[in-house]
Design an enzyme around this catalytic site. Sequence first.
Site, PDB file in Angstrom:
ATOM      1  CG  ASP A  96      68.166  16.164   2.314  1.00  0.00           C
ATOM      2  OD1 ASP A  96      68.937  16.171   3.297  1.00  0.00           O
ATOM      3  OD2 ASP A  96      66.998  16.583   2.371  1.00  0.00           O
ATOM      4  CG  ASP A 260      62.106  13.011   3.619  1.00  0.00           C
ATOM      5  OD1 ASP A 260      62.140  13.375   2.436  1.00  0.00           O
ATOM      6  OD2 ASP A 260      62.204  13.811   4.566  1.00  0.00           O
ATOM      7  CB  CYS A 385      50.736  -0.851  21.826  1.00  0.00           C
ATOM      8  SG  CYS A 385      52.037  -0.803  20.577  1.00  0.00           S
ATOM      9  CB  CYS A 387      55.539  -1.695  19.631  1.00  0.00           C
ATOM     10  SG  CYS A 387      55.729  -0.313  20.782  1.00  0.00           S
ATOM     11  CB  CYS A 390      53.607  -0.674  24.542  1.00  0.00           C
ATOM     12  SG  CYS A 390      53.425   0.886  23.651  1.00  0.00           S
ATOM     13  CG  HIS A 412      53.944   3.591  20.543  1.00  0.00           C
ATOM     14  ND1 HIS A 412      53.214   2.428  20.637  1.00  0.00           N
ATOM     15  CD2 HIS A 412      53.043   4.588  20.325  1.00  0.00           C
ATOM     16  CE1 HIS A 412      51.931   2.719  20.484  1.00  0.00           C
ATOM     17  NE2 HIS A 412      51.789   4.007  20.302  1.00  0.00           N
TER      18      HIS A 412
END
Length: 429
Positions: A96, A260, A385, A387, A390, A412
């Site tokens: 954009d 978005d 967590c 991920c 972490c 995260h």
Amino acid sequence: MKFVFADSLDFVDPAYDFIADRNGAGRAVHRDDQFPHEFLDVAPYDGILVSRGIVGDALILGKYTEAQLMRFRREGARRFLRYPKERFPDSMMMGDCGAFTYRNLPEPPYRAADTVEFYGDGGFTHGCSPDHLIFDFDDQGAERLPSEVPEDTRRRFEITQQNAAEFIHAAKSLGPRFVPMGVIQGWSAPSMADAAVGLAKMGYNYLAVGGTVPLRIEQIRRALAAVRDAVPQHVRLHLLGFGKIEQLADIERHGVTSFDTTSPLMRAFKDARKNYWVRSRTGELSYYTAIRIPQAIENNRLKNKALEGRINQEEARTLEKAALEGVRKVARREVGIEEALDAVMAYWDALNWDDEVSPSRRADSLNRQRRIYARTLEDRPWEGCDCRVCREGGVEALIFRNSNRNKRRGMHNLHVFHQHLCDFRADAA
Ligand SMILES: [Zn+2]
């Protein structure tokens, strides 16, 4: 509903050393860094949005260096962002103009032809027509007619429509696989619906609703309802810059197919409280506050205080070190949280974060902050967590400090938000 992440060079150094607080040896910016879709095990979004305003050019200064800008134009968005179609099939690579960056100009610095060229060079799959932001938005029941709004508002509406008419024509040169998106700008729900009807008549099958950033969710709901009612069902809707991401159900109800946002990443370091996201057992998003331990040698506030002779830099570094150690020792279960909080708050007090001069108000604010931090350390959310942030960094992601920690925390949050969205989609299906 697809989630498109609006990138602004949000990468981290995977080899960053938290203890020494420095980048990996010989790290080259961008080349050795990793974007969220590279760093995390699973890409936490369905597409990436790149704004011309962020990339920048001779007209508008962006965030990219000149070398990055040239590489971007030469290699295209997917190679530059290392987001290849092969690895991320079905992903959107959306462009954009970044209307917020030129909101104060009388008209957009971009025309249809150069925008099409930008999207073509970048290899975008989707691209928005060059729009111009409209700022005021009417309350329900008080909607103004075009003849009743200020000339500047009406002109912005007309420029956006005119550009869209030129853009859809020019975009034909990009071939049938490129999807042009007509941007809706308006000052009220009815004027947005009018804009949408105009765009659909021009031939757009995908419309992007702009200017919603300052709007309340009730206003967004009203705008979406009016737009949805006004255009044929096959016309898809994208919500540009959607910050109120807790309200997924609201926008999905109004037939939004994509949106978005940068919210999960930005709130990691821009929000006063909601820095680290978790999902409760019932699937709601909830939040922890990251613990501020800024770098003593690089912190401007401390530098100024040192210059004014109000704090000794050596002393500040000692306090900083004790605060960091305290938090790490809590993570390793070597000390109780009160001991760590004493050290964290001693550093906070030296920074006089709130610039509070009255001793009693200062004590109140210290106590309030201490309670907020106590919750973060007591609950140990980093342990729950899986991920990569972490897993590898543990409590480091909860320390509000420098870009490598703050953006990791943002990644995260993207991971948590993506899980939240996946569950939402599964429920909706
Ligand atoms: Zn995590």
